[in-house]
Design an enzyme around this catalytic site. Structure first.
Site, short mmCIF file in Angstrom:
data_model
loop_
_atom_site.label_atom_id
_atom_site.label_comp_id
_atom_site.label_asym_id
_atom_site.label_seq_id
_atom_site.Cartn_x
_atom_site.Cartn_y
_atom_site.Cartn_z
N ASP A 170 0.93 -1.17 0.12
CA ASP A 170 -0.10 0.00 -0.01
C ASP A 170 0.94 1.24 0.05
OD1 ASP A 170 -1.68 2.19 0.51
OD2 ASP A 170 -3.05 1.09 2.05
N LYS A 223 -1.20 15.36 -8.16
CA LYS A 223 -0.27 15.21 -9.49
C LYS A 223 0.57 16.26 -9.81
CE LYS A 223 -2.14 11.21 -10.64
NZ LYS A 223 -1.17 10.02 -10.63
N TYR A 274 -6.97 15.77 -6.18
CA TYR A 274 -6.10 14.73 -7.17
C TYR A 274 -5.20 15.76 -8.06
CZ TYR A 274 -5.66 11.88 -11.39
OH TYR A 274 -5.36 10.94 -12.18
N SER A 284 -0.74 13.57 -14.33
CA SER A 284 -1.93 13.87 -15.28
C SER A 284 -1.89 14.97 -15.69
CB SER A 284 -3.10 13.34 -14.32
OG SER A 284 -4.28 14.10 -14.84
#
Ligand SMILES: NC(=O)c1ccc[n+]([C@@H]2O[C@H](COP(=O)([O-])OP(=O)(O)OC[C@H]3O[C@@H](n4cnc5c(N)ncnc54)[C@H](OP(=O)(O)O)[C@@H]3O)[C@@H](O)[C@H]2O)c1
Length: 244
Positions: free
Chosen positions: A60, A155, A151, A138
């Site tokens: 993880d 990124k 997010y 991304s």
């Protein structure tokens, strides 16, 4: 003829049980690398590793102790020559509804674990005279999009770190690059509402989403000797979206 230099190299790919990470691991394995397939779910890792003739190690990436243990096992295999950080999860809410917990989760999985992995991988690469790292970021880490506060922040942190690590580790023979996909058809994007999917497709000049395999070429290139003079670069693979 340009050689990839990947034959016999040990390539650790996080988030490689499926999706983009699996496709990248498949590309590296096709180039002759021995791939370490890693994600949280041990059974999925084992199945993917079997398909690629690789080694499964569950981890993880949000848990530093597990990341250290992952690289401890990689050391027993001979140490990492290539490290690809691809583990990640999607989702997001508008900024007004994004709380500290969501920001922390995104940073933990996408960024903080990747940096722990990068430090461990770099230590092994130094002992081997160098290596290559690739961080899957991304296009949403390069520019804003509504509903991507957490997010996108994680990124963007990765895209920035590509440059810092490339500068600091060049003297060790370690190249550090990033890959910024646009819209790729994977489990992560399969649950998008139709309206959101149509809107995303309408913005892509190539007029379609990418297949995960289409990320393997750019990723394998950046990890290989074909990119031996490329470092500190984030390669955008988005069907032309950011060309606008
Ligand atoms: N799909 C897109 O359009 C797109 C676009 C740009 C960037 N990306 C990025 O590309 C990467 C791969 O995405 P994908 O679309 O291929 O998604 P995916 O098909 O859902 O695969 C995600 C992978 O990450 C693993 N993973 C998730 N959380 C993890 C954790 N805490 N620790 C370790 N592994 C974890 C998953 O396995 P387990 O569940 O077993 O852990 C799986 O192997 C992500 O970083 C994503 O942000 C995707």
């Amino acid at each position: 003829m340009i050689g990839t230099g990947l034959r016999g190299k040990i390539a650790v790919v996080t988030g490689s049980s499926r999706g983009i990470g699996f496709a990248i691991a498949e590309g590296l394995a096709a180039g002759g690398a021995k791939v370490v397939v890693s994600s949280r779910d041990a059974a999925s890792c084992a199945a993917a590793a079997e398909r690629l003739g690789g080694v499964p190690i569950a981890c993880d990436m949000a848990d530093d102790a597990q990341v250290e243990a992952l690289f401890g096992k990689v050391a027993e295999l001979g140490g990492a020559d290539v490290f690809v950080s691809c583990a990640g999860l999607g989702g997001g809410r508008l900024a007004a509804k994004t709380d500290r917990a969501e920001l922390q989760t995104m940073l933990d999985v996408h960024y903080l674990g990747a940096m722990t992995g990068a430090r461990a991988a770099a230590a092994q690469m130094r002992g081997k005279g160098g290596g290559a790292m690739l961080f899957v970021t991304s296009i949403w880490g390069l520019g804003g999009a509504t509903g991507t506060l957490a997010y996108g922040a994680a990124k963007a942190a990765l895209a920035h770190s590509v440059k810092v690590l490339a500068l600091e580790w060049a003297r060790d023979g370690i190249r550090v690059n990033g890959l910024a996909p646009g819209y790729v058809e994977t489990d992560m994007t399969s649950e998008l509402p139709d309206a959101a999917r149509d809107k995303m497709l309408s913005r892509i000049p190539l007029r379609r989403a990418a297949r995960p395999e289409e990320m393997a070429g750019p990723a394998t290139f950046l990890c290989s000797d074909a990119a031996s003079y490329v470092t500190g670069h984030v390669l955008v693979a988005d069907g032309g979206e950011r060309a606008r």
